[in-house]
Design a protein around this motif. Structure first.
Motif, PDB file in Angstrom:
ATOM      1  N   ARG A  68     -55.820  14.921   8.077  1.00 18.89           N
ATOM      2  CA  ARG A  68     -54.835  13.839   8.124  1.00 18.89           C
ATOM      3  C   ARG A  68     -54.888  13.146   6.769  1.00 18.89           C
ATOM      4  NH1 ARG A  68     -52.799  13.169  13.076  1.00 18.89           N
ATOM      5  NH2 ARG A  68     -53.942  14.015  14.841  1.00 18.89           N
ATOM      6  N   LEU A  69     -54.191  13.764   5.815  1.00 18.41           N
ATOM      7  CA  LEU A  69     -54.251  13.295   4.436  1.00 18.41           C
ATOM      8  C   LEU A  69     -53.023  12.463   4.128  1.00 18.41           C
ATOM      9  CD1 LEU A  69     -55.377  16.699   2.912  1.00 18.41           C
ATOM     10  CD2 LEU A  69     -56.823  14.747   3.475  1.00 18.41           C
ATOM     11  N   THR A  70     -53.193  11.157   4.078  1.00 11.10           N
ATOM     12  CA  THR A  70     -52.050  10.273   3.825  1.00 11.10           C
ATOM     13  C   THR A  70     -52.181   9.565   2.489  1.00 11.10           C
ATOM     14  OG1 THR A  70     -53.156   8.470   4.977  1.00 11.10           O
ATOM     15  CG2 THR A  70     -51.688   9.873   6.276  1.00 11.10           C
ATOM     16  N   GLY A  71     -53.187   9.890   1.700  1.00 10.50           N
ATOM     17  CA  GLY A  71     -53.415   9.170   0.448  1.00 10.50           C
ATOM     18  C   GLY A  71     -52.562   9.682  -0.688  1.00 10.50           C
ATOM     19  N   LEU A  72     -51.281   9.472  -0.649  1.00  8.25           N
ATOM     20  CA  LEU A  72     -50.401   9.892  -1.729  1.00  8.25           C
ATOM     21  C   LEU A  72     -50.594   9.004  -2.952  1.00  8.25           C
ATOM     22  CD1 LEU A  72     -47.027  10.478   0.141  1.00  8.25           C
ATOM     23  CD2 LEU A  72     -48.543  12.210  -0.771  1.00  8.25           C
ATOM     24  N   TYR A  73     -50.523   9.624  -4.123  1.00  9.52           N
ATOM     25  CA  TYR A  73     -50.540   8.848  -5.350  1.00  9.52           C
ATOM     26  C   TYR A  73     -49.144   8.284  -5.604  1.00  9.52           C
ATOM     27  CZ  TYR A  73     -54.979  11.176  -6.140  1.00  9.52           C
ATOM     28  OH  TYR A  73     -56.265  11.625  -6.013  1.00  9.52           O
ATOM     29  N   ALA A  79     -41.814  10.862  -6.417  1.00 11.30           N
ATOM     30  CA  ALA A  79     -41.118  12.151  -6.424  1.00 11.30           C
ATOM     31  C   ALA A  79     -40.388  12.381  -5.111  1.00 11.30           C
ATOM     32  CB  ALA A  79     -42.120  13.279  -6.681  1.00 11.30           C
ATOM     33  N   LEU A  80     -41.006  11.981  -3.993  1.00 11.86           N
ATOM     34  CA  LEU A  80     -40.351  12.139  -2.697  1.00 11.86           C
ATOM     35  C   LEU A  80     -39.119  11.255  -2.602  1.00 11.86           C
ATOM     36  CD1 LEU A  80     -43.442  12.266  -0.324  1.00 11.86           C
ATOM     37  CD2 LEU A  80     -41.877  14.135  -0.873  1.00 11.86           C
ATOM     38  N   VAL A  81     -39.215  10.027  -3.119  1.00 10.24           N
ATOM     39  CA  VAL A  81     -38.081   9.104  -3.050  1.00 10.24           C
ATOM     40  C   VAL A  81     -36.946   9.577  -3.959  1.00 10.24           C
ATOM     41  CG1 VAL A  81     -37.323   6.750  -3.534  1.00 10.24           C
ATOM     42  CG2 VAL A  81     -39.527   7.146  -2.449  1.00 10.24           C
ATOM     43  N   LEU A  82     -37.286  10.113  -5.137  1.00  9.45           N
ATOM     44  CA  LEU A  82     -36.280  10.491  -6.119  1.00  9.45           C
ATOM     45  C   LEU A  82     -35.779  11.922  -5.940  1.00  9.45           C
ATOM     46  CD1 LEU A  82     -37.863   8.911  -9.317  1.00  9.45           C
ATOM     47  CD2 LEU A  82     -35.960   8.046  -7.956  1.00  9.45           C
ATOM     48  N   ALA A  83     -36.199  12.581  -4.875  1.00  7.21           N
ATOM     49  CA  ALA A  83     -35.812  13.980  -4.682  1.00  7.21           C
ATOM     50  C   ALA A  83     -34.324  14.147  -4.429  1.00  7.21           C
ATOM     51  CB  ALA A  83     -36.610  14.587  -3.530  1.00  7.21           C
ATOM     52  N   GLY A  84     -33.617  13.086  -4.087  1.00  6.90           N
ATOM     53  CA  GLY A  84     -32.180  13.182  -3.871  1.00  6.90           C
ATOM     54  C   GLY A  84     -31.811  13.949  -2.630  1.00  6.90           C
ATOM     55  N   LEU A  85     -32.659  13.939  -1.616  1.00  5.87           N
ATOM     56  CA  LEU A  85     -32.440  14.766  -0.431  1.00  5.87           C
ATOM     57  C   LEU A  85     -31.578  14.146   0.667  1.00  5.87           C
ATOM     58  CD1 LEU A  85     -35.976  16.344   0.003  1.00  5.87           C
ATOM     59  CD2 LEU A  85     -33.922  17.386  -0.944  1.00  5.87           C
ATOM     60  N   ARG A 102     -38.955  10.334   6.838  1.00  3.36           N
ATOM     61  CA  ARG A 102     -39.191   9.324   5.798  1.00  3.36           C
ATOM     62  C   ARG A 102     -39.844   8.081   6.393  1.00  3.36           C
ATOM     63  NH1 ARG A 102     -34.154   7.818   2.170  1.00  3.36           N
ATOM     64  NH2 ARG A 102     -33.466   6.870   4.116  1.00  3.36           N
ATOM     65  N   LEU A 103     -39.443   7.714   7.598  1.00  5.17           N
ATOM     66  CA  LEU A 103     -40.045   6.563   8.266  1.00  5.17           C
ATOM     67  C   LEU A 103     -41.529   6.813   8.541  1.00  5.17           C
ATOM     68  CD1 LEU A 103     -39.572   3.787   9.563  1.00  5.17           C
ATOM     69  CD2 LEU A 103     -39.005   4.969  11.689  1.00  5.17           C
ATOM     70  N   LYS A 104     -41.857   8.033   8.998  1.00  8.51           N
ATOM     71  CA  LYS A 104     -43.252   8.364   9.261  1.00  8.51           C
ATOM     72  C   LYS A 104     -44.067   8.359   7.975  1.00  8.51           C
ATOM     73  CE  LYS A 104     -42.260  11.157  13.366  1.00  8.51           C
ATOM     74  NZ  LYS A 104     -42.271  12.512  13.945  1.00  8.51           N
ATOM     75  N   LEU A 105     -43.478   8.877   6.906  1.00  5.33           N
ATOM     76  CA  LEU A 105     -44.169   8.892   5.628  1.00  5.33           C
ATOM     77  C   LEU A 105     -44.434   7.472   5.143  1.00  5.33           C
ATOM     78  CD1 LEU A 105     -45.220  10.302   3.068  1.00  5.33           C
ATOM     79  CD2 LEU A 105     -42.876  10.282   2.203  1.00  5.33           C
ATOM     80  N   ARG A 106     -43.425   6.618   5.268  1.00  3.00           N
ATOM     81  CA  ARG A 106     -43.588   5.237   4.820  1.00  3.00           C
ATOM     82  C   ARG A 106     -44.687   4.542   5.608  1.00  3.00           C
ATOM     83  NH1 ARG A 106     -41.997   0.190   6.109  1.00  3.00           N
ATOM     84  NH2 ARG A 106     -41.513  -1.247   4.383  1.00  3.00           N
ATOM     85  N   ALA A 107     -44.726   4.790   6.915  1.00  2.52           N
ATOM     86  CA  ALA A 107     -45.730   4.145   7.756  1.00  2.52           C
ATOM     87  C   ALA A 107     -47.137   4.603   7.398  1.00  2.52           C
ATOM     88  CB  ALA A 107     -45.452   4.436   9.226  1.00  2.52           C
ATOM     89  N   ALA A 108     -47.268   5.810   6.856  1.00  2.00           N
ATOM     90  CA  ALA A 108     -48.586   6.339   6.522  1.00  2.00           C
ATOM     91  C   ALA A 108     -49.108   5.812   5.193  1.00  2.00           C
ATOM     92  CB  ALA A 108     -48.529   7.863   6.480  1.00  2.00           C
ATOM     93  N   HIS A 116     -44.338  -0.653  -3.268  1.00  2.00           N
ATOM     94  CA  HIS A 116     -43.906  -0.022  -4.514  1.00  2.00           C
ATOM     95  C   HIS A 116     -42.745   0.944  -4.256  1.00  2.00           C
ATOM     96  CE1 HIS A 116     -44.119   1.939  -8.428  1.00  2.00           C
ATOM     97  NE2 HIS A 116     -44.262   3.107  -7.814  1.00  2.00           N
ATOM     98  N   VAL A 117     -42.859   1.749  -3.205  1.00  2.22           N
ATOM     99  CA  VAL A 117     -41.811   2.709  -2.866  1.00  2.22           C
ATOM    100  C   VAL A 117     -40.527   1.993  -2.461  1.00  2.22           C
ATOM    101  CG1 VAL A 117     -41.143   4.450  -1.169  1.00  2.22           C
ATOM    102  CG2 VAL A 117     -43.375   4.579  -2.265  1.00  2.22           C
ATOM    103  N   ASP A 118     -40.640   0.914  -1.697  1.00  2.00           N
ATOM    104  CA  ASP A 118     -39.461   0.159  -1.283  1.00  2.00           C
ATOM    105  C   ASP A 118     -38.726  -0.397  -2.490  1.00  2.00           C
ATOM    106  OD1 ASP A 118     -39.951   0.703   1.349  1.00  2.00           O
ATOM    107  OD2 ASP A 118     -40.931  -1.219   1.783  1.00  2.00           O
ATOM    108  N   ARG A 119     -39.470  -0.904  -3.464  1.00  2.00           N
ATOM    109  CA  ARG A 119     -38.835  -1.421  -4.686  1.00  2.00           C
ATOM    110  C   ARG A 119     -38.148  -0.297  -5.437  1.00  2.00           C
ATOM    111  NH1 ARG A 119     -43.716  -4.283  -5.197  1.00  2.00           N
ATOM    112  NH2 ARG A 119     -44.444  -2.758  -6.742  1.00  2.00           N
ATOM    113  N   LEU A 120     -38.798   0.861  -5.480  1.00  2.00           N
ATOM    114  CA  LEU A 120     -38.221   1.995  -6.198  1.00  2.00           C
ATOM    115  C   LEU A 120     -36.915   2.440  -5.551  1.00  2.00           C
ATOM    116  CD1 LEU A 120     -39.063   3.839  -8.606  1.00  2.00           C
ATOM    117  CD2 LEU A 120     -39.846   5.480  -6.893  1.00  2.00           C
TER     118      LEU A 120
END
Length: 318
Positions: A68-73, A79-85, A102-108, A116-120
């Motif tokens: 259960r690896l949630t420690g994203l740099y 990169a996930l946010v800017l992927a344009g998907l 995306r909601l699950k990723l944000r919660a993790a 930081h991601v929300d601002r981006l």
């Protein structure tokens, strides 16, 4: 960083199964001795990692073990946010699933990284299609995507550019490609490429599509693009171009200017530019107006000169 390398080892073993120390070393670009030390560190941390000796040996995780690896740099989250998907997911009929993921990723994410991601996301927006591209719509894209995922043969009514324009085709879908805001289906036999927005009618059959085992969609697309450009620019034109005109070149012409252009004393550049054909070369170079002079071939130079004379006569009384 060692911590990042340890996480990568776990992800590799989880996704690929058994791997030898040599294979792990090649993936991580480190020595085999470094892999041995990393494995010892994982053992000390209590990770159920086992090594088997012999010809079929290698490292593996205990069956059923999941990390259960949630420690994203921060850069990985960006990169996930800017992927344009999101837009592409919507077109494929996966918008709701993408939003859930995306909601699950944000919660993790840890709270500081989540902020930081929300601002981006509030500061960046990706709109991939060009300025003058119009949305022609591809109403059958979700069905095509389902057929690609399920490996089912398609029976389509397709509109092509030459006569007869509307034809029936049996297609074995190999994959979908999004290029400059437009979806393309790569399908057998062939394989050949079809614009999804030119599909007029479609039926997903129960027949299973057979995709060659060695088929690589990304490699095929790169090769087809290279072949397209090689066939596209079969002619050449020797020109002199001003600095301002040079800034208006793009694509193959801009690359050719940078690679073989020769500066002249007056600040202009002499270069051989690739051209698609007589009509395209005439229209493209004429659009540069006084910022370019065509030196060769002679028939292209004479044709542009004749157009300029016609224009001069037309506007002489103005």
């Amino acid at each position: 960083m060692k911590s990042s390398r340890l996480v990568t080892i776990l992800l590799l073993l989880e996704t690929r199964g058994r791997m030898t120390a040599a294979q792990l070393a090649a993936e991580l670009d480190v020595s085999v001795r470094t892999v041995y030390r990393d494995v010892e560190s994982l053992h000390a941390a209590g990770v159920p990692l086992y090594g088997d000796a012999g010809h079929r040996g290698g490292y593996r995780l205990l069956a059923g073990h999941r990390n259960r690896l949630t420690g994203l740099y921060a850069r990985e989250a960006e990169a996930l946010v800017l992927a344009g998907l999101p837009a592409a997911a919507d077109e494929l009929g996966l918008g709701g699933h993408f939003a859930d993921a995306r909601l699950k990723l944000r919660a993790a994410l840890p709270a500081p990284l989540r902020e930081h991601v929300d601002r981006l996301r509030a500061r960046f927006h990706i709109d991939a299609p060009g300025w003058y591209a119009r949305d022609t719509g591809a109403p059958f894209l979700p069905q095509v995507a389902d057929a690609v995922r399920g490996g089912r043969v398609l029976a389509v009514r397709y509109r092509r550019w030459k006569e007869p324009t509307d034809v029936d085709r049996r297609l074995e879908p190999y994959g979908l490609v999004l290029k400059a805001g437009r979806w393309y289906l790569v399908a057998g036999p062939g394989p050949r490429t079809y614009r999804v927005d030119q599909i007029l009618d479609l039926t997903v059959t129960d027949e299973e599509a057979v995709i060659p085992e060695d088929f690589d969609l990304a490699a095929h697309w790169r090769a087809s693009q290279e072949d397209f450009h090689a066939r596209l620019h079969r002619g050449e034109a020797l020109v002199r171009i001003s600095p301002r005109g040079a800034t208006r070149l793009s694509g193959a012409a801009a690359r050719a200017l940078a690679e073989n252009g020769t500066p002249e004393p007056d600040g202009w550049t002499r270069a051989i530019l690739p051209v698609e054909g007589p009509d395209h070369a005439h229209d493209t170079l004429l659009a540069l107006g006084t910022e370019v002079e065509v030196l060769a071939p002679e028939d292209l130079r004479e044709r542009i000169a004749a157009t300029v004379r016609t224009l001069a006569e037309r506007y002489a009384g103005a």
